[in-house]
Design a protein around this motif. Structure first.
Motif, short mmCIF file in Angstrom:
data_model
loop_
_atom_site.label_atom_id
_atom_site.label_comp_id
_atom_site.label_asym_id
_atom_site.label_seq_id
_atom_site.Cartn_x
_atom_site.Cartn_y
_atom_site.Cartn_z
N VAL A 49 11.91 -26.63 22.95
CA VAL A 49 11.58 -26.53 21.53
C VAL A 49 11.29 -27.90 20.94
N VAL A 50 12.16 -28.87 21.24
CA VAL A 50 12.01 -30.21 20.65
C VAL A 50 10.78 -30.92 21.19
N LEU A 51 10.58 -30.88 22.50
CA LEU A 51 9.46 -31.61 23.09
C LEU A 51 8.12 -31.03 22.65
N VAL A 52 8.03 -29.70 22.57
CA VAL A 52 6.78 -29.09 22.13
C VAL A 52 6.51 -29.43 20.66
N ALA A 53 7.56 -29.38 19.82
CA ALA A 53 7.37 -29.69 18.39
C ALA A 53 7.00 -31.16 18.19
N LEU A 54 7.67 -32.06 18.89
CA LEU A 54 7.35 -33.49 18.76
C LEU A 54 5.94 -33.78 19.25
N TYR A 106 -5.89 -14.92 24.81
CA TYR A 106 -5.39 -15.38 26.10
C TYR A 106 -3.98 -15.90 25.90
N ALA A 107 -3.21 -15.92 26.97
CA ALA A 107 -1.81 -16.35 26.90
C ALA A 107 -1.73 -17.85 27.18
N PRO A 108 -1.55 -18.67 26.14
CA PRO A 108 -1.48 -20.11 26.37
C PRO A 108 -0.14 -20.53 26.98
N GLY A 109 -0.18 -21.52 27.85
CA GLY A 109 1.05 -22.09 28.39
C GLY A 109 1.64 -23.09 27.42
N THR A 110 2.52 -23.95 27.94
CA THR A 110 3.16 -24.94 27.08
C THR A 110 2.14 -25.92 26.51
N ALA A 111 1.23 -26.41 27.35
CA ALA A 111 0.20 -27.34 26.87
C ALA A 111 -0.71 -26.67 25.86
N ALA A 184 9.28 -22.16 17.30
CA ALA A 184 10.34 -21.19 17.56
C ALA A 184 9.84 -19.76 17.33
N THR A 185 9.03 -19.57 16.28
CA THR A 185 8.48 -18.24 16.02
C THR A 185 7.53 -17.81 17.13
N ALA A 186 6.70 -18.75 17.60
CA ALA A 186 5.79 -18.42 18.69
C ALA A 186 6.56 -18.06 19.96
N ALA A 187 7.63 -18.82 20.25
CA ALA A 187 8.45 -18.50 21.41
C ALA A 187 9.17 -17.17 21.23
N PHE A 188 9.60 -16.89 20.00
CA PHE A 188 10.25 -15.61 19.70
C PHE A 188 9.31 -14.44 19.98
N LEU A 189 8.01 -14.67 19.72
CA LEU A 189 7.00 -13.63 19.96
C LEU A 189 6.45 -13.67 21.38
N GLY A 190 6.96 -14.59 22.19
CA GLY A 190 6.54 -14.67 23.58
C GLY A 190 5.28 -15.45 23.82
N GLY A 192 3.46 -18.81 24.76
CA GLY A 192 3.64 -20.14 25.33
C GLY A 192 4.85 -20.30 26.23
N VAL A 193 5.72 -19.31 26.33
CA VAL A 193 6.90 -19.41 27.18
C VAL A 193 7.06 -18.12 27.97
#
Length: 292
Positions: A49-54, A106-111, A184-190, A192-193
């Motif tokens: 969460v922190v690294l993606v946000a930063l 499309y389903a984006p990854g972390t990048a 966090a909302t994007a991760a909650f919805l699945g 990028g993770v």
């Protein structure tokens, strides 16, 4: 922040999985929906969460700063329109809606999530930079620097950059909080993770079915997300308050210096010819009244 960044160092090796949504049994915070130790997942789940946000915030400002400065310092109206109007169009689309629209294609990854979050934050950040830089660029000091032959890059990064630093820093703190919530909302919805990733937002989503059976699997990561966002704002506020206190303690530039042989502001040391007449000690207004 420290827990998110340093937590993986203390997570240890994964143990044997237990029954899902249980309390006790050697698990301080119980187990999650697949029987993993919640405490270990909490220690692992904040770093993403922190690294993606930063990364998204830094990337957004890396694009917004040159765009905003160029729009504020240019003398060509058409160039300002070319730089800012496309950003206004993008600004009209809500950030979460843009993330969901891209994720539906499309389903984006972390990048991909970093890039997507950065793009939706560029327009707002660029407008803040442009407005702050335009106010600084209108000051006489900038015109004086131009007359001295200073380059536009030196003016932009020197005087204008220093002038707008406080406003941009304050906006960065608020924007980082917004990016944290968006990630966090994007991760909650699945987005990028992975669905079973060690991520605080994913933990809230995947463990909510057992909220009344094993609440710690949801409450702890949710509180950590809130604490991270609040702590980020408090950190920026404290840094700006400390900078203001330092500036207030500095002696004012151009303060009155005492005259030679006397003290500044002492009427007994005033230079001749001020409020005294050339022929005596009476003030000029008294002599004028006598003549009348």
């Amino acid at each position: 922040m420290l827990l998110a960044l340093l937590g993986p160092l203390f997570a240890g090796e994964p143990g044997k999985r237990a029954t899902s949504f249980t309390l006790g049994g050697g698990h301080w915070l119980g187990t999650d929906f697949v029987g993993r130790d919640v405490l270990r997942q909490v220690l692992l789940g904040g770093q993403s969460v922190v690294l993606v946000a930063l990364a998204a915030t830094v990337l957004a400002y890396a694009v917004a700063l040159p765009l905003g400065l160029a729009a504020a310092l240019t003398h060509r109206r058409w160039l300002e329109e070319v730089l800012m109007r496309p950003l206004d169009v993008l600004l009209a689309v809500p950030s979460l809606l843009a993330v969901l629209l891209v994720a539906s294609v499309y389903a984006p990854g972390t990048a991909g999530l970093v890039l997507l979050v950065a793009v939706v934050n560029v327009p707002d950040a660029a407008r803040i930079v442009r407005a702050t830089a335009a106010e600084a660029a209108a000051r006489p000091a900038v015109e004086a620097l131009r007359m001295q032959g200073e380059s536009r890059i030196r003016i932009a990064l020197g005087y204008v950059g220093r002038t707008m630093l406080r406003t941009v820093a304050a906006d960065a703190g608020v924007r980082l909080t917004g990016v944290l919530y968006l990630v966090a909302t994007a991760a909650f919805l699945g987005v990028g993770v992975e669905p079973d990733a060690a991520d605080w937002a994913v933990m809230v989503d995947r463990n909510r079915t057992g909220l009344f059976v094993q609440p710690w699997a949801v409450v702890v990561p949710a509180l950590l997300i809130v604490a991270l966002s609040m702590g980020t704002n408090l950190l920026f506020d404290a840094a700006l308050a400390g900078r203001d206190a330092t500036r207030r303690q500095e002696p004012a530039a151009g303060a009155a210096r005492p005259a030679p042989g006397g003290t500044a502001g002492d009427p007994r040391t005033a230079a001749p010819g001020g409020d005294r007449g050339p022929g005596g000690n009476r003030p000029a207004d008294e002599r004028e009244e006598t003549r009348r």
